[in-house]
Design an enzyme around this catalytic site. Structure first.
Site, PDB file in Angstrom:
ATOM      1  N   ASP A 241      -0.692 -14.608   2.859  1.00 41.06           N
ATOM      2  CA  ASP A 241       0.767 -13.937   2.174  1.00 41.06           C
ATOM      3  C   ASP A 241       1.518 -15.119   1.685  1.00 41.06           C
ATOM      4  OD1 ASP A 241      -0.121 -11.639   4.206  1.00 41.06           O
ATOM      5  OD2 ASP A 241       0.849 -10.829   2.410  1.00 41.06           O
ATOM      6  N   LYS A 252      -1.206 -11.265   8.155  1.00 34.22           N
ATOM      7  CA  LYS A 252      -0.932 -10.192   8.835  1.00 34.22           C
ATOM      8  C   LYS A 252      -0.815 -10.612  10.311  1.00 34.22           C
ATOM      9  CE  LYS A 252       0.263  -7.029   7.549  1.00 34.22           C
ATOM     10  NZ  LYS A 252       1.650  -6.786   7.317  1.00 34.22           N
TER      11      LYS A 252
HETATM   12  O1  MRU Z   1       2.168  -6.019   4.833  1.00 36.47           O
HETATM   13  P1  MRU Z   1       1.319  -5.981   3.881  1.00 36.47           P
HETATM   14  O2  MRU Z   1       0.277  -5.101   3.810  1.00 36.47           O
HETATM   15  O3  MRU Z   1       1.791  -6.423   2.535  1.00 36.47           O
HETATM   16  O4  MRU Z   1       0.297  -7.375   4.142  1.00 36.47           O
HETATM   17  C1  MRU Z   1      -0.831  -7.828   3.569  1.00 36.47           C
HETATM   18  C2  MRU Z   1      -1.857  -8.785   4.152  1.00 36.47           C
HETATM   19  O5  MRU Z   1      -1.249  -9.196   5.237  1.00 36.47           O
HETATM   20  C3  MRU Z   1      -2.835  -8.939   3.753  1.00 36.47           C
HETATM   21  O6  MRU Z   1      -3.626  -9.321   5.113  1.00 36.47           O
HETATM   22  C4  MRU Z   1      -3.278  -9.737   2.719  1.00 36.47           C
HETATM   23  O7  MRU Z   1      -4.267 -10.826   3.160  1.00 36.47           O
HETATM   24  C5  MRU Z   1      -2.591 -10.715   1.904  1.00 36.47           C
HETATM   25  S1  MRU Z   1      -2.641 -10.097   0.303  1.00 36.47           S
HETATM   26  C6  MRU Z   1      -3.941 -10.572  -0.333  1.00 36.47           C
END
Ligand code: MRU
Length: 360
Positions: A241, A252
């Site tokens: 992110d 995440k």
């Molecule tokens: O909280 P979210 O569902 O928006 O988080 C998304 C993530 O953390 C994903 O793992 C992702 O890698 C990032 S976007 C490609």
């Protein structure tokens, strides 16, 4: 449904006043298209996670600015930008997309078509994201092919959360190499982390891999270390992110633990990312990246379906104190490499600036 032409956000055919998205909260039980008729709808879609994943959050912000410009010109656009910017604090694509649109409109002359300009930018952000994901896919494919050639057997990839088509406009970041490998006849299998608390792995990643016919197996979040100890993971690929210019990776919650387990077991740990997810202003991820804390209900309740109807059930006593950190930071030293649209590099400032010299 999920094919090469799939899109996660689009302008409604025959009605330019409406942007459409998939309500990802209901997947995989229900495929529901939602109308965004105002920038406030777009804000709610981001904040309430109808849409999620850093690139799609950025694209939704850009389309929300289009709706704002349409409704109330520059004044409304600026109000919308101020409100949108803080809706998801960790995903840096949000700030990137808003800054890009604001920069673009700043250069417009008096009387220029503001709405048309913002629309063109939102469309370009989406089209570019598809090309970027495909670029990541092509570079990541080489890594999977190397493993396949060496092993002469199935390539086992482990991924965490959803860094798939649903987190982007199509193809995904971590999943793009997998989709291209599968399409190129490489025997690939994905271990999908469930990804508590929102279960993006079980509800989104597993669903989209199934849609594209990629062999996969859902595992609980704590299984990865065990699988690595037993030689059942050839490579970990996650998304991110926000990644700092020195290669620290926010992703995440739980990603850091996977990286530690990968390091302990000599399993390569790669992060796939579009350059739009690099925060060139940040160096130390642990110190500088804001970590979003989300509603305790995500932990105390689980969403699922009973007889096809999506419901939520409580899993804890109502009095249980809860904390819900949504992301963690994996230090660059635990990252084998970064897979970007321009190639694969070390997770370091030197590595990133070798691919993106314009930010050196
Ligand atoms: O909280 P979210 O569902 O928006 O988080 C998304 C993530 O953390 C994903 O793992 C992702 O890698 C990032 S976007 C490609």
């Amino acid at each position: 449904m999920l094919d090469d032409d799939f899109r996660t956000i689009w302008l409604k055919p025959d009605d330019e006043s409406v942007v459409q998205i998939i309500d990802q909260r209901l997947l995989p039980h229900e495929y529901k298209i939602e109308d965004l008729s105002s920038w406030r709808d777009g804000l709610a879609a981001i904040a309430d996670m109808y849409v999620r994943g850093a690139p799609l959050i950025g694209a939704t912000a850009a389309w929300s600015l289009y709706l704002a410009a349409r409704q109330g010109g520059m004044t409304e656009l600026k109000t919308a930008a101020d409100a949108l910017i803080s809706s998801r604090p960790t995903a840096v694509n949000l700030r990137w997309a808003i800054d890009r649109v604001l920069d673009r409109v700043k250069s417009l002359s008096d009387g220029a078509d503001l709405t048309g300009a913002v629309r063109a930018d939102a469309e370009a952000i989406c089209d570019e994201d598809v090309e970027i994901s495909l670029g990541i896919g092509r570079h990541g494919l080489k890594l999977l092919k190397e493993i396949s050639d060496r092993k002469q057997g199935v390539v086992n990839v482990l991924t965490h959360c959803n860094a798939g088509a649903l987190a982007t406009i199509n193809w995904g970041t971590a999943t793009a190499p997998v989709y291209l490998a599968h399409a190129n006849g490489i025997d690939v299998h994905v271990w999908v982390d469930e990804t508590r608390p929102r279960n993006q792995g079980s509800q989104l990643t597993a669903w989209e891999l199934g849609q594209r016919g990629v062999p996969h197996t859902l595992i609980v979040d704590n299984a990865g270390g065990h699988l690595m100890q037993h030689g059942q993971v050839d490579i970990v690929i996650t998304g991110t992110d926000r990644t700092t210019r020195c290669g620290d990776v926010a992703n995440k919650i739980g990603t850091y633990l996977k990286a530690l387990a990968a390091d302990d077991n000599d399993v390569p740990f790669y992060v796939a990312l579009p350059s739009t997810t690099i925060d060139w202003s940040a160096r130390d991820g642990v110190a500088e990246i804001p970590i979003e804390q989300r509603d305790s209900r995500e932990v105390s309740h689980v969403r699922g379906a009973i007889d096809g109807n999506v419901v939520e059930v409580a899993t804890t006593a109502a009095s249980t104190p809860i904390s819900n950190y949504a992301f963690d930071v994996t230090p660059a030293r635990l990252v084998t490499g970064l897979i970007t649209e321009r190639g694969v590099c070390d997770a370091s400032e030197a590595g990133l600036t070798s691919l993106f010299p314009e930010f050196a």
